[in-house]
Design an enzyme around this catalytic site. Structure first.
Site, PDB file in Angstrom:
ATOM      1  N   LYS A 252       0.857  -1.186   0.000  1.00 39.02           N
ATOM      2  CA  LYS A 252       0.000   0.000   0.000  1.00 39.02           C
ATOM      3  C   LYS A 252       0.888   1.230   0.000  1.00 39.02           C
ATOM      4  O   LYS A 252       1.751   1.381   0.865  1.00 39.02           O
ATOM      5  CB  LYS A 252      -0.900   0.002   1.252  1.00 39.02           C
ATOM      6  CG  LYS A 252      -1.656   1.332   1.484  1.00 39.02           C
ATOM      7  CD  LYS A 252      -2.581   1.263   2.710  1.00 39.02           C
ATOM      8  CE  LYS A 252      -3.201   2.629   3.014  1.00 39.02           C
ATOM      9  NZ  LYS A 252      -4.078   2.602   4.219  1.00 39.02           N
ATOM     10  N   ASP A 257      -2.645  10.185   3.810  1.00 41.04           N
ATOM     11  CA  ASP A 257      -4.037   9.800   4.000  1.00 41.04           C
ATOM     12  C   ASP A 257      -4.738  10.804   4.896  1.00 41.04           C
ATOM     13  O   ASP A 257      -4.610  10.762   6.120  1.00 41.04           O
ATOM     14  CB  ASP A 257      -4.099   8.389   4.617  1.00 41.04           C
ATOM     15  CG  ASP A 257      -5.533   7.911   4.806  1.00 41.04           C
ATOM     16  OD1 ASP A 257      -6.452   8.545   4.236  1.00 41.04           O
ATOM     17  OD2 ASP A 257      -5.728   6.899   5.506  1.00 41.04           O
ATOM     18  N   LYS A 264     -10.041  12.687   8.681  1.00 45.93           N
ATOM     19  CA  LYS A 264      -9.464  12.351   9.982  1.00 45.93           C
ATOM     20  C   LYS A 264      -9.318  13.614  10.824  1.00 45.93           C
ATOM     21  O   LYS A 264      -9.031  14.681  10.277  1.00 45.93           O
ATOM     22  CB  LYS A 264      -8.053  11.754   9.788  1.00 45.93           C
ATOM     23  CG  LYS A 264      -8.005  10.381   9.160  1.00 45.93           C
ATOM     24  CD  LYS A 264      -6.559   9.889   9.061  1.00 45.93           C
ATOM     25  CE  LYS A 264      -6.462   8.562   8.331  1.00 45.93           C
ATOM     26  NZ  LYS A 264      -7.080   7.443   9.064  1.00 45.93           N
ATOM     27  N   ASP A 275       1.562   6.271   5.590  1.00 48.30           N
ATOM     28  CA  ASP A 275       0.596   5.343   5.008  1.00 48.30           C
ATOM     29  C   ASP A 275       1.104   4.666   3.721  1.00 48.30           C
ATOM     30  O   ASP A 275       0.376   3.937   3.069  1.00 48.30           O
ATOM     31  CB  ASP A 275      -0.734   6.077   4.759  1.00 48.30           C
ATOM     32  CG  ASP A 275      -1.943   5.193   5.000  1.00 48.30           C
ATOM     33  OD1 ASP A 275      -1.785   4.142   5.630  1.00 48.30           O
ATOM     34  OD2 ASP A 275      -3.034   5.564   4.528  1.00 48.30           O
ATOM     35  N   ASP A 334     -12.188   6.969   4.077  1.00 51.05           N
ATOM     36  CA  ASP A 334     -10.964   6.699   4.836  1.00 51.05           C
ATOM     37  C   ASP A 334     -10.574   5.216   4.769  1.00 51.05           C
ATOM     38  O   ASP A 334      -9.493   4.843   5.200  1.00 51.05           O
ATOM     39  CB  ASP A 334     -11.157   7.144   6.295  1.00 51.05           C
ATOM     40  CG  ASP A 334      -9.840   7.347   7.025  1.00 51.05           C
ATOM     41  OD1 ASP A 334      -8.788   7.339   6.348  1.00 51.05           O
ATOM     42  OD2 ASP A 334      -9.867   7.519   8.257  1.00 51.05           O
ATOM     43  N   GLU A 336      -9.458   3.629   2.295  1.00 53.46           N
ATOM     44  CA  GLU A 336      -8.951   3.797   0.930  1.00 53.46           C
ATOM     45  C   GLU A 336      -7.868   2.791   0.561  1.00 53.46           C
ATOM     46  O   GLU A 336      -7.698   2.461  -0.607  1.00 53.46           O
ATOM     47  CB  GLU A 336      -8.409   5.223   0.752  1.00 53.46           C
ATOM     48  CG  GLU A 336      -6.953   5.472   1.184  1.00 53.46           C
ATOM     49  CD  GLU A 336      -6.691   5.237   2.659  1.00 53.46           C
ATOM     50  OE1 GLU A 336      -7.668   5.249   3.430  1.00 53.46           O
ATOM     51  OE2 GLU A 336      -5.529   5.021   3.050  1.00 53.46           O
ATOM     52  N   ARG A 338      -7.585  -0.412   0.989  1.00 50.86           N
ATOM     53  CA  ARG A 338      -8.114  -1.631   0.369  1.00 50.86           C
ATOM     54  C   ARG A 338      -8.536  -1.382  -1.071  1.00 50.86           C
ATOM     55  O   ARG A 338      -8.477  -2.276  -1.915  1.00 50.86           O
ATOM     56  CB  ARG A 338      -9.256  -2.180   1.228  1.00 50.86           C
ATOM     57  CG  ARG A 338     -10.456  -1.278   1.301  1.00 50.86           C
ATOM     58  CD  ARG A 338     -11.369  -1.609   2.481  1.00 50.86           C
ATOM     59  NE  ARG A 338     -10.800  -1.178   3.752  1.00 50.86           N
ATOM     60  CZ  ARG A 338     -11.398  -1.357   4.935  1.00 50.86           C
ATOM     61  NH1 ARG A 338     -12.569  -1.970   4.995  1.00 50.86           N
ATOM     62  NH2 ARG A 338     -10.822  -0.932   6.038  1.00 50.86           N
TER      63      ARG A 338
END
Ligand code: BES
Ligand code: MN
Ligand code: ZN
Length: 489
Positions: A252, A257, A264, A275, A334, A336, A338
């Site tokens: 990933k 993020d 967030k 991230d 959020d 995201e 996946r």
């Protein structure tokens, strides 16, 4: 950081400092005896007085005014019977971190001549990792990586291995520690290209046009809110020539993020440059594997996006069509990671993936379940998980399984599309996320490693500065090494 071998007698070493390992009780090394003699018995006196016990992480500095090297750092190794790669790494890293607090260009490590090659390589890797900090943009540095490290004992091959792994970890840490204004999808891809040139693997980069042509609608849905275009990096290393991939690594790479419209709060967002740590671990591992020319074929893929808010960002209720054709209803922007991995896994399988490991800072829920030091592991194939777990154990990294019961998969069914991107409510969030990924692996043996906890330290450890940790690079390297050994047998 060049690594050389240290003179047999530590009293012959000329440099800024000598770090010398010391077990708790039991027999000590001839190196320690020589130093003790040179210091007029100071070390044995400290021991008898109970001022130094040799506990793991224990550090005592001694001065040797008449010596060629004046600063001696005694560091604890714990009980001899407890020697593990994890402890070797941490003990040496703690000593290195201490010594690197000032500019000390040449240092020597005298640890333990009877250590196995695996322990030697882990100790050396620890020493090279512990001396590097996160102060990339400070004028007044806090950590000064050694210009040269002399290591006592261990063959040239062992030293090369420890160094390759350390360089991989430090590359990963650097990518994570660089701020998100410096590391965005294109910049990350450039770094991967550089890494490939340096270590010897092929790198292909898909830009946003190629990603669109390839129908990567799920990954591109996340990227939509950013002005920085998305990238997919495909790294190929063939250490045994033609033939299938022995392992496929998927990372990933969300370079920042914000959460998107499911935004967030500040506290949760401020470290979200981390991230892309899964992707960075894949690059770091590829670098180490290629440098060591391991006899395996490895392909690594990293999906790179920035998850931001704008007039063009994806929204709640949007339906994205993944590359595989599955439609995904967005219930939380959020969730995201996946969405990015869904398309990357699909490309991986088209490229011939047989056995997959993905790495992702995927869920806060995994941190709630296992804490900040342990990687959550989820799989569709127990045998493949067993191989990954053995590699982690041998490398000295902590992974622990979470169950993949079918019921968790029922939670991601959607009324509007094939699936939705979050479960019902927050419970079991690490598992529903893994169940989402499983939808895209086409039944191939797959292990998902959720590194949201261990990828990034908010506060320093005794052996490591805060920031990126480079977690799982050692495990991936060990896995590639074991797969290579298995092929040779
Ligand atoms: N990148 C985060 C997960 C994360 C949390 C990484 C803490 C490192 C430290 C991920 O994209 C995320 O936001 N996950 C959500 C999922 C939820 C919306 C289902 C989470 O964990 O809250
Ligand atoms: Mn997120
Ligand atoms: Zn994320």
């Amino acid at each position: 950081m060049p690594v050389v071998s240290a003179p047999e007698n530590p009293l012959d070493f000329e440099g800024a400092a000598i770090a010398v390992g010391h077990y708790a009780g039991g027999e000590q090394t001839s190196w320690l005896a020589k130093l003790d003699e040179g210091l007029g018995g100071a070390i044995s006196q400290l021991r008898t007085a109970g001022e130094f016990k040799g506990a793991p992480g224990e550090l005592v500095t001694l001065f040797h005014p008449q010596g060629k090297t004046k600063r001696i750092l005694l560091f604890g190794l714990g009980e001899r019977s407890d020697a593990t790669t994890a402890r070797a790494f941490q003990a040496c890293a703690a000593a290195a971190k201490e010594l690197a607090g000032k500019d000390r260009p040449r240092v020597a490590f005298y640890v333990e001549p009877t250590w196995s090659p695996a322990l030697q390589a882990s100790g050396l890797a620890g020493a090279l990792v512990g001396s590097v900090g996160q102060d990339l943009y400070r004028k007044e540095k806090k950590r000064f990586p050694f210009a040269e490290l002399a290591w006592a004992g261990g063959s040239d091959a062992t030293l090369a291995r420890g160094q390759a792994v350390a360089d991989g970890i430090n590359l990963t840490r650097r990518l994570v520690n660089e701020p998100p204004d410096k590391i965005y999808p294109e910049a990350f891809a450039d770094r991967a290209v550089e890494a490939g040139k340096e270590a010897g693997f092929q790198v292909e980069v898909w830009d946003e046009k190629r990603l669109a042509r390839e129908r990567c609608g799920s990954l591109l849905g996340v990227a939509q809110g950013s002005e920085k275009p998305a990238r997919l990096v495909i790294m190929e290393y063939r250490g045994r020539g033609d033939g299938p991939w022995d392992v496929t690594l998927v990372g990933k790479g969300v370079t920042f993020d914000s959460g998107g419209y499911s935004i967030k709060p500040t506290d949760g967002m401020k470290t979200m440059k981390c991230d892309m740590a899964g992707g960075a671990a894949v690059v770091g591992a590829m670098h180490a594997i290629a440098r060591e020319k391991l006899p395996v074929n490895v392909i690594g893929l990293v999906g790179l996006v920035e998850n931001l808010v704008s007039g063009s960002a994806f929204k709640l209720g949007d339906v994205l069509t993944a590359r595989s054709g599955k439609t995904i209803e967005i219930h939380n922007t959020d969730a995201e990671g996946r969405l990015v991995l869904a398309d990357v896994l699909d490309v991986a399988i088209e490229r011939g993936a047989q056995r997959i490991v993905d790495l992702a800072t995927l869920t806060g829920a995994c941190v709630v379940a296992l804490g900040t030091d342990i990687t959550g592991a989820m799989t569709n194939d127990e045998a493949w998980y067993g191989e990954v777990k053995s590699a982690a154990d041998a490398a000295g990294e902590w992974i622990w399984p979470l169950p993949m019961f079918k019921e968790f998969g029922d939670q991601i069914r959607s009324e509007v599309a094939d699936i939705k991107n979050v479960g019902e409510g927050r419970w079991g969030g690490a598992i529903t996320a893994a169940k989402f990924l499983e939808e895209f692996v086409q039944g191939k043996p797959w292990v998902h490693l959720d590194i949201a906890g261990p990828a990034f330290l908010d506060a320093p450890k005794p052996w490591l500065d805060a920031g990126g940790t480079g977690c799982m690079v050692r495990t991936l390297f060990q896995l590639a090494e074991s797969l290579g050994d298995a092929r040779r047998e």
